[in-house]
Enzyme design. Structure first.
Site, short mmCIF file in Angstrom:
data_model
loop_
_atom_site.label_atom_id
_atom_site.label_comp_id
_atom_site.label_asym_id
_atom_site.label_seq_id
_atom_site.Cartn_x
_atom_site.Cartn_y
_atom_site.Cartn_z
N LYS A 1 -25.41 -1.57 4.47
CA LYS A 1 -24.79 -0.84 3.34
C LYS A 1 -25.70 0.29 2.85
O LYS A 1 -25.97 0.43 1.66
CB LYS A 1 -24.43 -1.78 2.20
O1 LIG Z 1 -17.09 -6.46 0.86
C1 LIG Z 1 -17.95 -7.10 1.48
C2 LIG Z 1 -18.86 -6.50 2.33
C3 LIG Z 1 -19.74 -7.26 3.02
N1 LIG Z 1 -19.76 -8.61 2.90
C4 LIG Z 1 -20.72 -9.38 3.72
O2 LIG Z 1 -19.97 -10.19 4.64
C5 LIG Z 1 -20.54 -11.49 4.75
C6 LIG Z 1 -19.57 -12.53 4.23
O3 LIG Z 1 -20.13 -13.82 4.33
P1 LIG Z 1 -19.24 -15.16 4.17
O4 LIG Z 1 -20.26 -16.25 4.27
O5 LIG Z 1 -18.24 -15.20 5.29
O6 LIG Z 1 -18.60 -15.10 2.83
C7 LIG Z 1 -21.86 -11.40 3.97
O7 LIG Z 1 -22.87 -11.01 4.88
C8 LIG Z 1 -21.64 -10.31 2.96
O8 LIG Z 1 -22.84 -9.66 2.59
C9 LIG Z 1 -18.85 -9.22 2.08
O9 LIG Z 1 -18.81 -10.47 1.93
N2 LIG Z 1 -17.97 -8.44 1.39
#
Ligand SMILES: O=c1ccn([C@@H]2O[C@H](COP(=O)(O)O)[C@@H](O)[C@H]2O)c(=O)[nH]1
Length: 272
Positions: free
Chosen positions: A95
């Site tokens: 990001k």
């Molecule tokens: O809007 C967003 C952008 C990035 N993320 C990232 O994705 C994963 C989600 O992890 P889970 O364990 O499947 O919830 C994580 O690395 C976040 O930093 C997001 O969730 N939302």
């Protein structure tokens, strides 16, 4: 191979829209790995090897490595993916977003140091902050559009000239920034209506969709609202629900089962 070509190939070859998130949390590692000096690499590499044929991409989140002083493990992990599972692209979830001169260093970090195929960016600083990434036609540039978190609406839904800000972001990137065809957008699974709005604005540009699994997003709504006419166009990310599906010595097998279940569930709705 260019990111978009790798993604297209992985979608087809693995018949999968699943993006496996790599977010190591040592407190959740199985007991036999805890305390081992290279536990972060060993854990993540085992997950990668168990799921590579079920995934269209891998997404390591850089903070999970940096907080552990494990950037060197991340470098080796991405090299491992390229060596052992060529053709499955790696998205560095960082990001990034800064003035152009600094952005150039982020480009070097993502693509030279870490060897990623794509990187996530925050578009808030505008075109010049993204330009050094956009110029890398061989790499994917995945820009935040409507995120999955509860506070996403605070800024992203603000009314700007009669339309929410996230729709301006979607249109701007699709119509002006994507000159090399290397852009994708992040749209959270937890906001399926906004996902449909974005898809309607951007044609077949790929969407990275986090928020399935631990954040409670609905697979059916994501597929129905986000797929392209060809039934693809999505990288549906799941991190914790795959990584920590098991907590014993068979953690990688449990992760494989979770990834397989997600792939099959997505494919069920793709077909209907
Ligand atoms: O809007 C967003 C952008 C990035 N993320 C990232 O994705 C994963 C989600 O992890 P889970 O364990 O499947 O919830 C994580 O690395 C976040 O930093 C997001 O969730 N939302």
């Amino acid at each position: 191979m260019h990111f978009m070509q790798s993604l297209q190939t992985a979608w087809t070859r693995n018949n999968s829209l699943v993006c496996v998130g790599l977010d190591p949390e040592p407190a959740k590692f199985p007991a036999h790995l805890k305390g081992r000096p290279d536990a972060v690499f060993e854990f993540c590499a085992a997950i990668v090897d168990a799921t590579a044929d079920l995934a269209c991409s891998f997404k390591p989140q850089i903070a999970h490595f940096a907080a552990l002083r494990a950037e060197e493990a991340l470098e080796r992990l991405i090299a491992h993916i390229h060596a052992k599972h060529p053709g499955v692209p790696v998205i560095l979830d960082a990001k990034r977003g800064d003035i152009g001169s600094t952005a150039q260093h982020y480009v070097t970090e993502a693509f030279e140091r870490f060897g990623a195929d794509a990187v996530t960016l925050n578009p808030y600083l505008g075109r010049d902050s993204a330009q050094p990434f956009l110029d890398r036609a061989d790499k994917g540039v995945i820009l935040l559009c409507h995120t999955s978190n509860p506070g996403a609406a605070d800024l992203q839904d603000l009314d700007v000239g009669g339309k929410p800000l996230y729709q301006h972001v979607a249109r701007l990137i699709a119509q002006e920034w994507n000159t090399h065809g290397n852009c994708a957008l992040v749209t959270g699974a937890t906001y399926p209506e906004q996902l449909a709005e974005v898809r309607a604005l951007i044609g077949d540009i790929p969407l990275l969709v986090p928020g399935i699994g631990a954040q409670g997003g609905d697979v059916q709504a994501v597929v129905r609202n986000g797929r392209t006419a060809a039934g693809a166009g999505l990288m549906i990310n799941s991190s914790r629900a795959i990584l920590y599906a098991g907590s014993g010595e068979d953690f990688a097998e449990a992760a494989r089962t979770a990834a397989l279940d997600l792939r099959d569930s997505i494919n069920h709705y793709r077909a209907s």
